[in-house]
Design a protein around this motif. Structure first.
Motif, PDB file in Angstrom:
ATOM      1  N   GLN A   1      12.576  -2.671   4.499  1.00 61.28           N
ATOM      2  CA  GLN A   1      11.936  -2.886   5.794  1.00 61.28           C
ATOM      3  C   GLN A   1      12.151  -1.701   6.729  1.00 61.28           C
ATOM      4  OE1 GLN A   1      13.917  -6.592   6.904  1.00 61.28           O
ATOM      5  NE2 GLN A   1      12.147  -7.762   6.218  1.00 61.28           N
ATOM      6  N   SER A   2      12.494  -0.550   6.158  1.00 57.90           N
ATOM      7  CA  SER A   2      12.862   0.611   6.971  1.00 57.90           C
ATOM      8  C   SER A   2      11.879   1.753   6.749  1.00 57.90           C
ATOM      9  CB  SER A   2      14.284   1.064   6.616  1.00 57.90           C
ATOM     10  OG  SER A   2      15.202   0.019   6.778  1.00 57.90           O
ATOM     11  N   PHE A   3      10.696   1.637   7.329  1.00 56.86           N
ATOM     12  CA  PHE A   3       9.689   2.695   7.204  1.00 56.86           C
ATOM     13  C   PHE A   3      10.175   3.936   7.953  1.00 56.86           C
ATOM     14  CE2 PHE A   3       6.088   5.049   8.871  1.00 56.86           C
ATOM     15  CZ  PHE A   3       5.309   5.214   7.744  1.00 56.86           C
ATOM     16  N   PRO A   4      10.020   5.135   7.351  1.00 51.43           N
ATOM     17  CA  PRO A   4       9.467   5.428   6.028  1.00 51.43           C
ATOM     18  C   PRO A   4      10.556   5.667   4.972  1.00 51.43           C
ATOM     19  CG  PRO A   4       9.550   7.440   7.263  1.00 51.43           C
ATOM     20  CD  PRO A   4      10.196   6.377   8.128  1.00 51.43           C
ATOM     21  N   ASN A   5      11.776   5.175   5.224  1.00 48.37           N
ATOM     22  CA  ASN A   5      12.875   5.402   4.282  1.00 48.37           C
ATOM     23  C   ASN A   5      12.803   4.491   3.066  1.00 48.37           C
ATOM     24  OD1 ASN A   5      14.059   5.771   7.293  1.00 48.37           O
ATOM     25  ND2 ASN A   5      14.786   7.366   5.940  1.00 48.37           N
ATOM     26  N   SER A   6      12.656   3.180   3.321  1.00 47.34           N
ATOM     27  CA  SER A   6      12.475   2.214   2.226  1.00 47.34           C
ATOM     28  C   SER A   6      11.658   1.053   2.764  1.00 47.34           C
ATOM     29  CB  SER A   6      13.826   1.713   1.705  1.00 47.34           C
ATOM     30  OG  SER A   6      14.433   0.835   2.630  1.00 47.34           O
TER      31      SER A   6
ATOM     32  N   VAL B   1       8.780   1.584  -1.801  1.00 44.99           N
ATOM     33  CA  VAL B   1       8.492   3.016  -1.675  1.00 44.99           C
ATOM     34  C   VAL B   1       9.264   3.567  -0.482  1.00 44.99           C
ATOM     35  CG1 VAL B   1       6.198   2.822  -2.715  1.00 44.99           C
ATOM     36  CG2 VAL B   1       6.460   2.558  -0.248  1.00 44.99           C
ATOM     37  N   GLY B   2       9.141   4.876  -0.258  1.00 47.82           N
ATOM     38  CA  GLY B   2       9.771   5.490   0.893  1.00 47.82           C
ATOM     39  C   GLY B   2      10.480   6.785   0.534  1.00 47.82           C
ATOM     40  N   PHE B   3      10.876   7.514   1.553  1.00 48.14           N
ATOM     41  CA  PHE B   3      11.533   8.808   1.362  1.00 48.14           C
ATOM     42  C   PHE B   3      12.818   8.671   0.554  1.00 48.14           C
ATOM     43  CE2 PHE B   3      14.824  11.766   2.981  1.00 48.14           C
ATOM     44  CZ  PHE B   3      14.310  12.945   2.464  1.00 48.14           C
ATOM     45  N   ASP B   4      13.739   7.819   1.007  1.00 49.65           N
ATOM     46  CA  ASP B   4      15.019   7.663   0.309  1.00 49.65           C
ATOM     47  C   ASP B   4      14.824   7.078  -1.089  1.00 49.65           C
ATOM     48  OD1 ASP B   4      17.377   7.734   2.746  1.00 49.65           O
ATOM     49  OD2 ASP B   4      15.315   7.363   3.343  1.00 49.65           O
ATOM     50  N   VAL B   5      13.856   6.180  -1.212  1.00 45.77           N
ATOM     51  CA  VAL B   5      13.549   5.571  -2.505  1.00 45.77           C
ATOM     52  C   VAL B   5      13.099   6.643  -3.494  1.00 45.77           C
ATOM     53  CG1 VAL B   5      11.984   3.994  -3.718  1.00 45.77           C
ATOM     54  CG2 VAL B   5      12.960   3.333  -1.504  1.00 45.77           C
ATOM     55  N   GLU B   6      12.191   7.493  -3.041  1.00 48.31           N
ATOM     56  CA  GLU B   6      11.648   8.521  -3.932  1.00 48.31           C
ATOM     57  C   GLU B   6      12.710   9.560  -4.309  1.00 48.31           C
ATOM     58  OE1 GLU B   6       7.639  11.288  -3.914  1.00 48.31           O
ATOM     59  OE2 GLU B   6       7.604   9.291  -2.977  1.00 48.31           O
TER      60      GLU B   6
ATOM     61  N   ASP C   1       7.969  16.054   3.795  1.00 55.25           N
ATOM     62  CA  ASP C   1       6.670  16.288   4.444  1.00 55.25           C
ATOM     63  C   ASP C   1       5.720  15.115   4.204  1.00 55.25           C
ATOM     64  OD1 ASP C   1       7.455  18.732   5.450  1.00 55.25           O
ATOM     65  OD2 ASP C   1       6.603  19.892   3.786  1.00 55.25           O
ATOM     66  N   LYS C   2       5.796  14.528   3.022  1.00 60.71           N
ATOM     67  CA  LYS C   2       4.927  13.406   2.664  1.00 60.71           C
ATOM     68  C   LYS C   2       5.139  12.215   3.581  1.00 60.71           C
ATOM     69  CE  LYS C   2       4.256  10.097  -1.165  1.00 60.71           C
ATOM     70  NZ  LYS C   2       4.625   9.796  -2.586  1.00 60.71           N
ATOM     71  N   TYR C   3       6.405  11.921   3.912  1.00 59.17           N
ATOM     72  CA  TYR C   3       6.709  10.713   4.675  1.00 59.17           C
ATOM     73  C   TYR C   3       6.901  10.940   6.178  1.00 59.17           C
ATOM     74  CZ  TYR C   3       7.259   8.168   0.312  1.00 59.17           C
ATOM     75  OH  TYR C   3       7.021   7.561  -0.900  1.00 59.17           O
TER      76      TYR C   3
ATOM     77  N   ILE D   1      12.951  17.152   7.135  1.00 58.72           N
ATOM     78  CA  ILE D   1      14.204  16.633   7.669  1.00 58.72           C
ATOM     79  C   ILE D   1      15.362  16.899   6.711  1.00 58.72           C
ATOM     80  CG2 ILE D   1      12.962  14.817   8.887  1.00 58.72           C
ATOM     81  CD1 ILE D   1      14.271  12.843   6.801  1.00 58.72           C
ATOM     82  N   THR D   2      15.120  17.702   5.676  1.00 57.38           N
ATOM     83  CA  THR D   2      16.156  17.964   4.668  1.00 57.38           C
ATOM     84  C   THR D   2      16.977  19.203   4.990  1.00 57.38           C
ATOM     85  OG1 THR D   2      14.758  19.313   3.213  1.00 57.38           O
ATOM     86  CG2 THR D   2      14.646  16.919   2.950  1.00 57.38           C
TER      87      THR D   2
END
Length: 264
Positions: A43-48, A56-61, A252-254, A259-260
């Motif tokens: 439930q944490s867009f765009p992380n998970s 899906v999400g940044f951290d997931v990927e 960049d996608k999310y 942010i890295t």
């Protein structure tokens, strides 16, 4: 002869059951596969977050890429953030992929991988709110945040005199909806997540000054001998993804920005 046969059969059965139980209790081999048990709120867009039934999400990927490169299959568990920390400590999951900040308090309990992103903690308010334009304007106001999150803890540390009222929620949606509906004066979260959310939904929110705190984001593990080699392996893969540009590409996608790398 029959008694000896029965005793042998029972012994084989018990050994088989014990081996089966052990294989599914920790990260490692399960049904011939290396499994990494990972928790996320979903439930944490765009992380998970969920797109239909898919997580899906940044951290997931990021962690799925790291795990795949190490030969692991990810087994996901979804819960609220405070619940994930409890499952980590009780060995129900191996790690969390949900923008977990590296703090002194957490470093005393967990071992972390190398950072894979960096977060600036900031506050937004509704665009219609003309009274709040700087952090000083939040004195006496109510700010929403997620229960148990480091964002809330950082806000409480920043507000040394306790001049800001903090209202906590089980998830981001509840906190964000209340600032959108003007039931609270502000909402605290990482700047990167807020940028992504505002862009995605064209939300009528504005930033209140610059971030008041920056922190590393990494994958936490319970401190023990079993996890130490895995953390080292993950660090190697995270560095590879940083060097070949994959981390930046996923960011960049999310988020629409990188942010890295640490902001100066």
């Amino acid at each position: 002869m029959k008694k000896r046969y029965l005793f042998t059969l029972i012994s084989i059965l018990l050994i088989s059951l014990l081996a089966t139980a052990c294989s599914g209790s920790n990260s490692g081999e399960a049904d011939g596969k290396k499994v990494l048990r990972v928790g996320a709120t979903g439930q944490s867009f765009p992380n998970s977050y969920k797109e239909g039934d898919k997580l899906v999400g940044f951290d997931v990927e990021v962690i799925e890429k790291v795990a795949a490169d190490l030969g692991y299959t990810v087994e996901w568990t979804n819960s609220d953030f405070s619940g994930l920390l409890g499952q980590l400590e009780t060995d129900k999951i191996d790690t969390i992929a949900n923008a977990v900040a590296v703090t002194d308090e957490r470093k005393a309990k967990y071992d972390f991988t190398a950072p894979y992103s960096y977060a600036g903690v900031t506050i937004v308010t509704h665009k219609d709110n003309t009274e709040i334009n700087t952090l000083d304007d939040l004195k006496g106001k109510t700010v929403a945040g997620v229960l148990g999150s480091q964002n809330v803890k950082n806000l409480e540390k920043f507000d040394t005199k306790g001049e800001i009222k903090v209202r906590t929620y089980e998830n981001r949606d509840g906190a964000q909806n209340d600032v959108l509906n003007k039931r609270v004066d502000g909402y605290v979260n990482s700047k990167s997540s807020l940028l992504a959310e505002i862009k995605k939904q064209n939300l009528p929110l504005k930033f209140v000054g610059e971030p008041f705190h920056y922190e590393d984001v990494a994958f936490p593990f319970v401190r023990n001998e079993k996890n130490a080699p895995l953390i080292e392996q993950m660090n190697t893969e995270i560095q590879k993804l940083r060097d070949n540009g994959t981390l930046k590409q996923i960011s960049d996608k999310y988020f629409g920005e990188d942010i890295t790398v640490r902001s100066e």
